[in-house]
Design a protein around this motif. Structure first.
Motif, PDB file in Angstrom:
ATOM      1  N   ASP A  76      32.745  28.367 -42.755  1.00 57.58           N
ATOM      2  CA  ASP A  76      31.715  29.314 -43.200  1.00 57.58           C
ATOM      3  C   ASP A  76      32.287  30.415 -44.084  1.00 57.58           C
ATOM      4  OD1 ASP A  76      29.776  27.924 -41.882  1.00 57.58           O
ATOM      5  OD2 ASP A  76      29.559  29.337 -40.216  1.00 57.58           O
ATOM      6  N   CYS A  77      33.587  30.638 -43.998  1.00 55.90           N
ATOM      7  CA  CYS A  77      34.197  31.728 -44.769  1.00 55.90           C
ATOM      8  C   CYS A  77      34.468  31.344 -46.225  1.00 55.90           C
ATOM      9  CB  CYS A  77      35.507  32.162 -44.116  1.00 55.90           C
ATOM     10  SG  CYS A  77      36.857  30.956 -44.306  1.00 55.90           S
ATOM     11  N   ILE A  78      34.432  30.053 -46.554  1.00 49.71           N
ATOM     12  CA  ILE A  78      34.901  29.600 -47.865  1.00 49.71           C
ATOM     13  C   ILE A  78      34.068  30.167 -49.016  1.00 49.71           C
ATOM     14  CG2 ILE A  78      35.273  27.597 -49.365  1.00 49.71           C
ATOM     15  CD1 ILE A  78      37.383  27.882 -47.221  1.00 49.71           C
ATOM     16  N   THR A  79      32.767  29.966 -48.991  1.00 49.83           N
ATOM     17  CA  THR A  79      31.948  30.429 -50.119  1.00 49.83           C
ATOM     18  C   THR A  79      31.967  31.951 -50.252  1.00 49.83           C
ATOM     19  OG1 THR A  79      30.546  28.480 -49.802  1.00 49.83           O
ATOM     20  CG2 THR A  79      29.719  30.178 -51.274  1.00 49.83           C
ATOM     21  N   ASN A 135      37.536  21.876 -35.856  1.00 44.77           N
ATOM     22  CA  ASN A 135      36.569  21.875 -34.752  1.00 44.77           C
ATOM     23  C   ASN A 135      35.132  21.888 -35.273  1.00 44.77           C
ATOM     24  OD1 ASN A 135      38.684  22.054 -32.865  1.00 44.77           O
ATOM     25  ND2 ASN A 135      38.753  24.280 -33.070  1.00 44.77           N
ATOM     26  N   VAL A 136      34.313  21.050 -34.683  1.00 45.05           N
ATOM     27  CA  VAL A 136      32.887  20.991 -35.030  1.00 45.05           C
ATOM     28  C   VAL A 136      32.081  21.209 -33.757  1.00 45.05           C
ATOM     29  CG1 VAL A 136      31.017  19.558 -35.929  1.00 45.05           C
ATOM     30  CG2 VAL A 136      33.299  19.416 -36.955  1.00 45.05           C
ATOM     31  N   GLY A 137      31.129  22.137 -33.803  1.00 44.67           N
ATOM     32  CA  GLY A 137      30.329  22.447 -32.629  1.00 44.67           C
ATOM     33  C   GLY A 137      29.297  21.382 -32.316  1.00 44.67           C
ATOM     34  N   GLU A 138      28.595  21.571 -31.193  1.00 43.59           N
ATOM     35  CA  GLU A 138      27.553  20.626 -30.798  1.00 43.59           C
ATOM     36  C   GLU A 138      26.422  20.565 -31.821  1.00 43.59           C
ATOM     37  OE1 GLU A 138      26.234  21.577 -26.898  1.00 43.59           O
ATOM     38  OE2 GLU A 138      28.167  21.122 -25.937  1.00 43.59           O
ATOM     39  N   ASP A 139      26.288  21.631 -32.597  1.00 43.18           N
ATOM     40  CA  ASP A 139      25.246  21.662 -33.629  1.00 43.18           C
ATOM     41  C   ASP A 139      25.690  20.968 -34.913  1.00 43.18           C
ATOM     42  OD1 ASP A 139      27.178  23.462 -34.406  1.00 43.18           O
ATOM     43  OD2 ASP A 139      25.836  25.188 -34.541  1.00 43.18           O
ATOM     44  N   GLY A 140      26.891  20.403 -34.914  1.00 37.49           N
ATOM     45  CA  GLY A 140      27.387  19.698 -36.095  1.00 37.49           C
ATOM     46  C   GLY A 140      27.972  20.599 -37.155  1.00 37.49           C
ATOM     47  N   ILE A 141      28.160  21.886 -36.832  1.00 36.45           N
ATOM     48  CA  ILE A 141      28.650  22.858 -37.811  1.00 36.45           C
ATOM     49  C   ILE A 141      30.122  23.189 -37.553  1.00 36.45           C
ATOM     50  CG2 ILE A 141      28.435  25.251 -38.609  1.00 36.45           C
ATOM     51  CD1 ILE A 141      25.425  25.023 -38.167  1.00 36.45           C
ATOM     52  N   GLY A 157      27.793  23.593 -42.467  1.00 32.09           N
ATOM     53  CA  GLY A 157      27.574  22.254 -41.934  1.00 32.09           C
ATOM     54  C   GLY A 157      28.863  21.683 -41.377  1.00 32.09           C
ATOM     55  N   GLY A 158      29.033  20.389 -41.535  1.00 33.11           N
ATOM     56  CA  GLY A 158      30.213  19.717 -41.019  1.00 33.11           C
ATOM     57  C   GLY A 158      31.424  19.914 -41.914  1.00 33.11           C
ATOM     58  N   ALA A 204      35.946  12.802 -42.372  1.00 35.49           N
ATOM     59  CA  ALA A 204      36.014  12.437 -40.957  1.00 35.49           C
ATOM     60  C   ALA A 204      37.292  12.987 -40.348  1.00 35.49           C
ATOM     61  CB  ALA A 204      35.956  10.913 -40.808  1.00 35.49           C
ATOM     62  N   PHE A 205      37.141  13.860 -39.363  1.00 34.00           N
ATOM     63  CA  PHE A 205      38.283  14.405 -38.635  1.00 34.00           C
ATOM     64  C   PHE A 205      38.199  13.948 -37.184  1.00 34.00           C
ATOM     65  CE2 PHE A 205      39.193  16.730 -42.271  1.00 34.00           C
ATOM     66  CZ  PHE A 205      40.284  17.564 -42.105  1.00 34.00           C
TER      67      PHE A 205
END
Length: 506
Positions: A118-121, A107-113, A50-51, A62-63
């Motif tokens: 994604d690598c953290i978990t 950076n956050v994409g247009e999809d809000g992700i 997600g964000g 908030a970035f």
């Protein structure tokens, strides 16, 4: 009888290799409703996709567009709120990012992700593997991850390969510690087996519980899981109903208040299987008519599909000869769902409440009263009646209190079938139901419509409703939203019991 695991236990249950379901959990003895059958700590946990969130408490951060924020780790520069600067859960990746000099771009994409997170978990799972190799080999490595099926979805597979495996092995300099194959195995294990939960502050996370993750799926589950954030995110799996020896423990990996088509789509996309449970094979969804349409050609007929598991199935009226295709029904359904989504996106207000009632009325001639879309709208109304401006509980006239009671009972009719026994969703609706029962009873007594005996009867009904609510929520973390609601329900129940005692002899 308890079988111990490294950081978990099974009670009156064991792991069984089923030729159809693979590894699953079955009872070894009779289990009473509410009894714990699995108790375990997470192997690893982290943020959902997600964000941008704090890597300690998962609070959204908030970035700015340039990635600027005060909420950064002093050591590695990755997102961390001021309250989590010393959190142990971030230590492993912090050391890796700092040594590799990998900066967080924000950076956050247009999809809000935010793909970088994604690598953290997966990384935390890999680090847990190194820290606890015995538990990995015994509990995690055997978990399903559907490599072949996931590779077939080329776009998602490639994104995970680049954003996670290649990122960890390349910029993060972990190629000598973790192979690409191992990393993608971990990604698959998380995708198929991880559970989602919420912190005490309501922030979403996902965690890997290897024993609980063995559970087989059923759209009418017989177990309920509760995560305890105040106990290091321990999970406890309880029997929703009484269970017999040798009975398979089952949970729903899809939302039980979705219709069959939606549940099947979710399970195929995320879990890579088709469910053929009793509910899924029944066009009436166990007599609830949860996916049933009103026939457009006759007055009293209902439109049912012949085979819910066949995407090319035919739909036929129960009374007249009218037939139509599944494609036509699904197209109509998507139009309705889009309209519902627009209303549900509105802020909670009197206007949204009115629009929701309008939709219910509009589709009353199209959908069965207990259709999943109607039930979803009624759930929204239950939440709004008594809370939004202009419809506060103290202002609701009897006719709207009766409306709230009516829709609560309709939602419960469905939940009693799909989530029998202990159910958090059912418990929250039961709490909502007790309020109109009490207020209508009191107003009727004041108006002289109800006598003392009838008032007592109604209050005793509300007590019984609250007791069922309390019996379920007593098992939740008492610091969680559900746990607090359970304590409030218990207080309300005790107050009503005192009121009933005061009515003796009236």
């Amino acid at each position: 009888m308890a079988a111990a695991a490294a950081t978990g236990k099974m009670f009156k249950s064991r792991i069984e290799i089923d030729p159809r379901y693979g590894r699953s959990l079955v009872t070894t003895d009779a289990v009473t409703k509410g009894e714990v059958v699995v108790d375990e700590l997470p192997f690893a946990m982290g943020p959902k996709s997600g964000g941008i969130v704090c890597l300690g408490c998962y609070m959204p951060l908030a970035f700015g567009e340039d990635g600027d924020s005060l909420d950064r780790c002093d050591t590695c520069d990755w997102p961390l709120c001021s309250a989590c600067l010393d959190t142990p859960v971030h230590e492993g990746e912090c050391k890796i990012f700092a040594e590799a000099n990998v900066r967080f771009a924000g950076n956050v994409g247009e999809d809000g992700i935010c793909a970088q997170l994604d690598c953290i978990t997966p990384l935390r799972v890999l680090l847990a593997k190194e820290a606890n190799p015995e538990r990995w080999e015994k509990e995690v490595a055997p978990m399903e991850y559907h490599d072949k099926e996931r590779r077939a979805n080329a776009d998602i597979w490639h994104a995970d390969l680049v954003n996670i495996a290649q990122y960890l092995r390349g910029p993060c300099k972990l190629a000598e510690r973790f192979s690409e194959e191992l990393i993608m195995q971990v990604v698959g294990i998380l995708e198929v087996n991880a559970f989602e939960g919420r912190t005490l502050q309501g922030h979403s996370f996902r965690a890997l519980y290897p024993i609980t993750g063995i559970l087989s799926h059923n759209c009418v589950p017989n177990t309920m899981r509760s995560i305890y954030p105040s106990e290091d995110y321990r999970i406890r799996l309880r029997a929703m109903v009484d269970l017999e020896p040798g009975q398979q423990l089952q949970h729903s990996y899809s939302y039980t208040l979705n219709g069959t088509a939606q549940r099947q789509e979710h399970l195929k996309a995320g879990k890579y299987f088709t469910c053929d449970c009793k509910r899924c094979k029944d066009p009436t969804e166990l007599g609830t008519n949860f996916s049933t349409f009103k026939c457009s050609k006759c007055e009293d007929g209902w439109l049912l599909c012949r085979d819910p598991l066949d995407t090319n199935t035919e739909w036929k009226c129960t009374l007249c000869e009218f037939k139509t295709s599944n494609a036509a029904v699904q197209k109509a359904l998507s139009v309705i769902q889009a309209e519902v989504a627009d209303v549900q996106a509105m802020p909670m207000s009197g206007e949204r409440l009115q629009e929701t009632e309008t939709l219910l009325k509009k589709y009353r001639v199209v959908l069965h009263p207990l259709h999943n879309i109607q039930i979803s709208l009624k759930q929204n109304l239950i939440e709004m009646y008594g809370r939004v401006q202009g419809y506060e509980m103290v202002e609701l006239p009897d006719v709207l209190l009766e409306r709230k009671e009516e829709i609560c009972r309709q939602v419960l009719r469905v939940l009693n079938v799909f989530e029998p026994g202990l159910s958090r969703t059912k418990a929250t609706i039961l709490y909502e139901l007790h309020v109109p029962i009490v207020l209508l009873a009191k107003s009727g007594f004041i108006a002289g419509v109800l006598g003392g005996d009838k008032l007592k009867e109604k209050l005793e009904e509300a007590i019984a409703v609250l007791k069922e609510c309390v019996d379920t929520l007593q098992h939740e973390d008492q610091q969680s939203h559900e746990g607090v609601l359970g304590l409030v329900a218990k207080q309300a129940m005790e107050q009503l019991m005192q009121s009933v005692e005061g009515l003796e002899g009236v």
